[in-house]
Design a protein around this motif. Structure first.
Motif, PDB file in Angstrom:
ATOM      1  N   GLU A  53     -13.412 -10.553   4.195  1.00 64.58           N
ATOM      2  CA  GLU A  53     -14.337  -9.754   3.370  1.00 64.58           C
ATOM      3  C   GLU A  53     -15.765  -9.913   3.894  1.00 64.58           C
ATOM      4  OE1 GLU A  53     -15.599  -7.437  -0.060  1.00 64.58           O
ATOM      5  OE2 GLU A  53     -13.580  -8.259  -0.032  1.00 64.58           O
ATOM      6  N   HIS A  75     -16.535   1.273   0.978  1.00 67.80           N
ATOM      7  CA  HIS A  75     -16.051  -0.082   0.670  1.00 67.80           C
ATOM      8  C   HIS A  75     -15.910  -0.243  -0.848  1.00 67.80           C
ATOM      9  CE1 HIS A  75     -15.379  -4.350   1.351  1.00 67.80           C
ATOM     10  NE2 HIS A  75     -16.300  -4.619   0.435  1.00 67.80           N
ATOM     11  N   ALA A  76     -16.926   0.177  -1.588  1.00 63.57           N
ATOM     12  CA  ALA A  76     -16.884   0.065  -3.046  1.00 63.57           C
ATOM     13  C   ALA A  76     -15.782   0.942  -3.641  1.00 63.57           C
ATOM     14  CB  ALA A  76     -18.243   0.441  -3.637  1.00 63.57           C
ATOM     15  N   ARG A  79     -12.314  -0.583  -2.765  1.00 64.91           N
ATOM     16  CA  ARG A  79     -12.067  -1.824  -3.517  1.00 64.91           C
ATOM     17  C   ARG A  79     -11.782  -1.524  -4.986  1.00 64.91           C
ATOM     18  NH1 ARG A  79     -10.247  -5.746  -1.774  1.00 64.91           N
ATOM     19  NH2 ARG A  79     -11.564  -7.369  -2.595  1.00 64.91           N
ATOM     20  N   GLU A  80     -12.473  -0.521  -5.562  1.00 60.79           N
ATOM     21  CA  GLU A  80     -12.235  -0.143  -6.959  1.00 60.79           C
ATOM     22  C   GLU A  80     -10.907   0.589  -7.123  1.00 60.79           C
ATOM     23  OE1 GLU A  80     -15.588   2.209  -8.225  1.00 60.79           O
ATOM     24  OE2 GLU A  80     -17.006   0.606  -7.738  1.00 60.79           O
ATOM     25  N   PRO A  83      -7.606  -2.411  -5.553  1.00 64.81           N
ATOM     26  CA  PRO A  83      -8.063  -3.795  -5.415  1.00 64.81           C
ATOM     27  C   PRO A  83      -7.086  -4.697  -4.663  1.00 64.81           C
ATOM     28  CG  PRO A  83      -7.669  -3.235  -7.733  1.00 64.81           C
ATOM     29  CD  PRO A  83      -7.464  -1.990  -6.933  1.00 64.81           C
ATOM     30  N   ASP A  84      -5.827  -4.274  -4.545  1.00 67.27           N
ATOM     31  CA  ASP A  84      -4.857  -5.095  -3.813  1.00 67.27           C
ATOM     32  C   ASP A  84      -4.963  -4.932  -2.295  1.00 67.27           C
ATOM     33  OD1 ASP A  84      -3.885  -2.465  -4.341  1.00 67.27           O
ATOM     34  OD2 ASP A  84      -1.881  -3.082  -3.735  1.00 67.27           O
ATOM     35  N   ALA A  86      -6.632  -5.536   1.157  1.00 65.10           N
ATOM     36  CA  ALA A  86      -7.470  -6.612   1.677  1.00 65.10           C
ATOM     37  C   ALA A  86      -8.392  -6.080   2.765  1.00 65.10           C
ATOM     38  CB  ALA A  86      -6.590  -7.726   2.242  1.00 65.10           C
ATOM     39  N   PRO A  87      -9.711  -6.237   2.597  1.00 67.64           N
ATOM     40  CA  PRO A  87     -10.632  -5.814   3.647  1.00 67.64           C
ATOM     41  C   PRO A  87     -10.482  -6.720   4.867  1.00 67.64           C
ATOM     42  CG  PRO A  87     -11.818  -6.372   1.626  1.00 67.64           C
ATOM     43  CD  PRO A  87     -10.408  -6.771   1.442  1.00 67.64           C
ATOM     44  N   TYR A  96      -8.709  -1.719   5.614  1.00 62.65           N
ATOM     45  CA  TYR A  96      -8.145  -2.222   4.374  1.00 62.65           C
ATOM     46  C   TYR A  96      -6.631  -2.273   4.536  1.00 62.65           C
ATOM     47  CZ  TYR A  96     -12.889  -1.267   3.274  1.00 62.65           C
ATOM     48  OH  TYR A  96     -14.262  -1.282   3.321  1.00 62.65           O
TER      49      TYR A  96
END
Length: 159
Positions: A53, A75-76, A79-80, A83-84, A86-87, A96
């Motif tokens: 991350e 990115h935001a 991630r929203e 959420p599972d 992984a960056p 991701y």
């Protein structure tokens, strides 16, 4: 004849400007090799996730302003929306992953001197639709409507 010359077809080619990989592509491959090497050195899964991350955020911070703004928003949104996922860095690009496999990635316009940035999806993404569907999207800027569409694509990709 002891002074025979080599036939022309056996001469080696030193000019590779029209063939082979570009300097940008070679740099991306070197970045990927470093990413793979670094991933084998980390002891725990939690440490690896935190480092990945941080590496993605740092790579985004290095981008020129127009690409950086898009990458931060993507990115935001990603991630929203998922959420599972992984960056992690993938060929030096923010990406991701699910179960270690890349689902989607952002390629800045600067990365390969392109006219536009790209949001791409790999085979791991569940975007199949009939016999043909897009796997990459050109991005010049992000509007609220674009972000909603991307959020829906990412949800579908992991769904």
């Amino acid at each position: 004849m002891t002074n025979a010359q080599k036939p022309a077809e056996k001469a080696t080619r030193t000019d590779t400007t029209s063939e082979g990989f570009t300097a940008e592509e070679r740099a991306a491959m070197k970045e990927r090799a470093q990413e793979l090497k670094a991933s084998t050195r980390r002891p725990s899964r939690a440490d690896r996730a935190a480092e990945d991350e941080a590496a993605v955020v740092a790579k985004i911070a290095e981008m020129r302003a127009s690409d950086r703004v898009m990458a931060e928003r993507l990115h935001a949104v990603i991630r929203e929306s998922a959420p599972d996922l992984a960056p992690k860095l993938w060929y030096g690009m923010p990406a991701y992953a699910r179960n270690g496999k890349i689902v989607c990635f952002f390629q800045s316009a600067q990365k390969f001197n392109a006219r536009y940035a790209t949001l791409g999806f790999n085979d791991e993404a569940n975007l199949d639709e009939g016999t043909m569907w897009p796997t990459a999207y050109a991005l010049k800027e992000l509007t609220a409507a674009d972000e909603e569409r991307i959020a829906a694509l990412v949800k579908k990709a992991v769904g």
